[in-house]
Design a protein around this motif. Structure first.
Motif, mmCIF file in Angstrom:
data_model
loop_
_atom_site.group_PDB
_atom_site.id
_atom_site.type_symbol
_atom_site.label_atom_id
_atom_site.label_comp_id
_atom_site.label_asym_id
_atom_site.label_seq_id
_atom_site.Cartn_x
_atom_site.Cartn_y
_atom_site.Cartn_z
ATOM 1 N N ALA A 151 0.991 -1.087 -0.141
ATOM 2 C CA ALA A 151 0.029 -0.094 -0.169
ATOM 3 C C ALA A 151 0.902 1.289 0.163
ATOM 4 N N ASP A 152 2.065 1.175 0.322
ATOM 5 C CA ASP A 152 2.918 2.235 0.659
ATOM 6 C C ASP A 152 3.641 2.745 -0.668
ATOM 7 N N THR A 153 3.757 1.655 -1.622
ATOM 8 C CA THR A 153 4.375 1.806 -3.135
ATOM 9 C C THR A 153 3.688 2.084 -4.214
ATOM 10 N N GLN A 154 2.230 1.552 -4.125
ATOM 11 C CA GLN A 154 1.516 1.476 -5.287
ATOM 12 C C GLN A 154 0.058 2.108 -4.911
ATOM 13 N N THR A 155 -0.545 2.384 -6.007
ATOM 14 C CA THR A 155 -1.906 3.123 -5.773
ATOM 15 C C THR A 155 -3.196 2.050 -6.350
ATOM 16 N N LEU A 156 -4.192 1.922 -5.565
ATOM 17 C CA LEU A 156 -5.399 1.073 -5.840
ATOM 18 C C LEU A 156 -5.885 1.491 -7.199
ATOM 19 N N GLY A 157 -6.147 0.799 -8.169
ATOM 20 C CA GLY A 157 -6.763 1.278 -9.436
ATOM 21 C C GLY A 157 -8.158 1.316 -9.122
ATOM 22 N N SER A 158 -9.008 1.896 -10.422
ATOM 23 C CA SER A 158 -10.032 2.188 -10.360
ATOM 24 C C SER A 158 -11.054 1.500 -11.122
ATOM 25 N N LEU A 159 -12.158 0.545 -10.769
ATOM 26 C CA LEU A 159 -13.070 0.188 -11.974
ATOM 27 C C LEU A 159 -14.249 0.715 -12.133
ATOM 28 N N THR A 160 -14.867 0.458 -13.211
ATOM 29 C CA THR A 160 -16.175 1.308 -13.434
ATOM 30 C C THR A 160 -17.393 0.226 -13.484
ATOM 31 N N ALA A 161 -18.417 0.635 -12.963
ATOM 32 C CA ALA A 161 -19.534 -0.512 -12.957
ATOM 33 C C ALA A 161 -20.841 0.462 -13.091
ATOM 34 N N ASN A 162 -21.847 -0.320 -13.545
ATOM 35 C CA ASN A 162 -23.294 -0.001 -13.719
ATOM 36 C C ASN A 162 -24.320 -0.810 -12.859
ATOM 37 N N THR A 163 -25.159 -0.503 -12.361
ATOM 38 C CA THR A 163 -25.862 -1.442 -11.608
ATOM 39 C C THR A 163 -27.583 -1.325 -11.974
ATOM 40 N N ALA A 164 -28.275 -2.280 -11.906
ATOM 41 C CA ALA A 164 -29.740 -2.145 -12.502
ATOM 42 C C ALA A 164 -30.378 -3.571 -11.397
ATOM 43 N N LYS A 165 -31.628 -3.325 -11.203
ATOM 44 C CA LYS A 165 -32.565 -4.329 -10.614
ATOM 45 C C LYS A 165 -32.352 -5.623 -11.388
ATOM 46 N N GLY A 166 -32.219 -6.742 -10.469
ATOM 47 C CA GLY A 166 -31.900 -7.893 -11.153
ATOM 48 C C GLY A 166 -33.114 -8.696 -11.444
ATOM 49 N N GLU A 167 -33.095 -9.706 -12.110
ATOM 50 C CA GLU A 167 -34.348 -10.210 -12.354
ATOM 51 C C GLU A 167 -35.107 -11.009 -11.152
ATOM 52 N N SER A 168 -34.409 -11.463 -10.320
ATOM 53 C CA SER A 168 -34.824 -11.984 -8.980
ATOM 54 C C SER A 168 -35.183 -10.959 -7.994
ATOM 55 N N GLU A 169 -36.040 -11.202 -7.319
ATOM 56 C CA GLU A 169 -36.646 -10.023 -6.183
ATOM 57 C C GLU A 169 -35.211 -10.135 -5.125
ATOM 58 N N GLY A 170 -34.875 -8.812 -4.769
ATOM 59 C CA GLY A 170 -33.776 -8.581 -3.878
ATOM 60 C C GLY A 170 -32.566 -8.983 -4.447
ATOM 61 N N THR A 171 -32.160 -8.562 -5.647
ATOM 62 C CA THR A 171 -30.943 -8.570 -6.362
ATOM 63 C C THR A 171 -30.530 -7.603 -7.215
ATOM 64 N N ASN A 172 -29.425 -7.409 -7.615
ATOM 65 C CA ASN A 172 -28.931 -6.255 -8.473
ATOM 66 C C ASN A 172 -27.935 -6.843 -9.481
ATOM 67 N N ALA A 173 -28.244 -6.338 -10.806
ATOM 68 C CA ALA A 173 -27.437 -6.772 -11.718
ATOM 69 C C ALA A 173 -26.216 -5.695 -12.029
ATOM 70 N N VAL A 174 -24.850 -6.082 -11.911
ATOM 71 C CA VAL A 174 -23.867 -5.382 -11.872
ATOM 72 C C VAL A 174 -23.061 -5.623 -13.355
ATOM 73 N N THR A 175 -22.841 -4.531 -13.996
ATOM 74 C CA THR A 175 -21.921 -4.581 -15.133
ATOM 75 C C THR A 175 -20.627 -3.914 -15.026
ATOM 76 N N LEU A 176 -19.585 -4.616 -15.350
ATOM 77 C CA LEU A 176 -18.129 -3.829 -15.069
ATOM 78 C C LEU A 176 -17.922 -3.576 -16.542
ATOM 79 N N ASP A 177 -17.640 -2.228 -16.687
ATOM 80 C CA ASP A 177 -17.123 -1.538 -17.895
ATOM 81 C C ASP A 177 -15.813 -1.822 -18.339
ATOM 82 N N SER A 178 -14.937 -2.173 -17.228
ATOM 83 C CA SER A 178 -13.626 -2.340 -17.147
ATOM 84 C C SER A 178 -13.399 -3.859 -17.221
ATOM 85 N N THR A 179 -11.987 -4.324 -17.690
ATOM 86 C CA THR A 179 -11.900 -5.819 -17.535
ATOM 87 C C THR A 179 -10.686 -6.026 -16.552
ATOM 88 N N LEU A 180 -10.355 -7.135 -16.132
ATOM 89 C CA LEU A 180 -9.383 -7.448 -15.304
ATOM 90 C C LEU A 180 -8.021 -6.857 -15.460
#
Length: 396
Positions: free
Chosen positions: A303-332
């Protein structure tokens, strides 16, 4: 004067005669399999592998894991000596089988470059591709090493990788006959700076002996930056399926092989329908580590030598009750990385190198169970479960 009728067929070349063309093709096949075999054998020699182990086509390849604890040897007179129990479990990693490859040189290429040049170019490229197939599978297994760790500097990572595999083999009651280390090309040159190092090459792998405290160090861009992999030389095995199997010959499929090694089968024939010279190769080759927990995979940075990277995500209600579908715009961001998630009423703070091993594993696509308004914190972590990038979204 009466002329005699001469049967010209008597002077024709006999059927199936070996002519100049056949000799040239045969020589080309022999050159291909011999150079391939010598190239691989040179790598086996560097790795200390004395011989390839023959396997039947379709054999399962199993890695081993050794577990156990050495009991105390501080035993009083007449007391029972405690038993140290060790068990070895096996895990199926893959299957070794004959694989078939084909490449061709066209009539146009021969016309443009000449036979010798066109053939040499194509043969060399074909051979290089076959070598890469073998080494790629080997690198994939190296990256699955279970002796994981995380060190602040590259030099410390090299030292700890060597130390971890020596310690593991000692606990397994085996002696490491030598240590092989794999490092990223750029990492090495950052370390040596302007100093010269003499690299040798065997079967597509660059290496240097007696370097960084290891018996042999392999230098490759296939290893991620800031990663050091190590294993004892006597953890390395080589398997092959014989391409000169008599059953293939019975089926009319005869391949030229090197009588000394027999690692690859090669055959050339003309294809008049397409006006190309077809090249066929068959092989079943694997470089293999017997013990998966005899491979150290140490990542570098903190943590003292490198910086945490940023991911980009979008969320929407999932098909099942009480869930969210999350879509990542970035890859591993890195080879071997994975996702972890944590659901909370507020965003979960994340720092680079933070241990997220106990977070929930996520495949990057499944719907996440969450209450509307709560936070979903997603982390990309390395194989040692250290955070390298993150994003936080609010559930809908």
């Amino acid at each position: 004067m009466k002329r005699k009728n001469i049967d010209l067929q008597l002077f024709a070349a006999p059927d199936n005669m070996t002519g100049t063309e056949q000799i040239m093709v045969r020589a080309r096949e022999i050159d291909f399999v011999t150079s391939f075999g010598k190239n691989l054998q040179s790598l086996l020699d560097v790795m200390g592998i004395t011989r390839m182990i023959r396997k039947e086509n379709g054999s399962l390849l199993k890695t081993k894991k050794a577990k156990g604890v050495l009991q105390s040897g501080n035993v009083g007179e007449g007391e029972e000596i405690p038993l140290s129990q060790y068990e070895v479990s096996e895990e199926i990693l893959d299957t070794i089988k004959i694989e078939k490859y084909r490449k061709a040189v066209s009539l146009e290429a021969i016309a443009e470059y000449g036979y010798e040049a066109a053939v040499q170019m194509t043969d060399d490229e074909f051979k290089s591709d076959l070598i890469s197939l073998v080494t790629d599978k080997f690198y994939a297994q190296l990256k699955k090493g279970s002796l994981s760790g995380h060190e602040p500097t590259w030099q410390m990572a090299v030292a700890m990788a060597i130390g971890k595999v020596k310690d593991k083999f000692k606990k397994m009651k085996r002696t490491a006959t030598g240590i092989a280390v794999w490092v990223n090309t750029l990492d090495v040159y950052k370390y040596v700076g302007a100093a010269d190092i003499t690299l040798q090459t065997a079967f597509g792998m660059e290496y240097v002996k007696g370097f960084l405290g290891a018996d042999v160090v392999f230098i490759s861009s296939e290893i991620p930056e800031n990663v050091v992999i190590a294993t004892p030389l006597n953890n390395l095995i080589a398997y092959y399926v014989d391409p000169a199997d008599s059953e293939f010959i019975k089926a009319g499929l005869s391949y030229t092989t090197d009588s000394e090694t027999g690692f690859v089968g090669f055959h050339i024939q003309g294809n008049y329908e397409r006006a190309i010279s077809d090249m066929f190769a068959i092989m079943g080759l694997r470089l293999f580590c017997e013990y998966l927990d005899g491979i150290a995979y140490i990542s570098v940075g903190g943590a003292d030598t490198q910086t945490l990277g940023s991911l980009t995500a979008n969320t929407a209600k999932g098909e099942s009750e009480g869930t969210n579908a999350v879509t990542l715009d970035s890859t591993l961001l890195g080879i071997g990385n994975s996702y972890k998630v944590k659901v909370n009423s507020a965003a979960t703070p994340v720092t680079y190198g933070m241990d997220v091993k106990n977070w929930t594993k996520w495949d990057g696509k499944s719907e996440i169970t969450v209450t509307t308004g709560n936070h979903i914190t997603i982390v990309e972590c390395d194989r040692n479960f250290k955070a390298v990038a993150s994003v936080d979204v609010v559930a809908k």
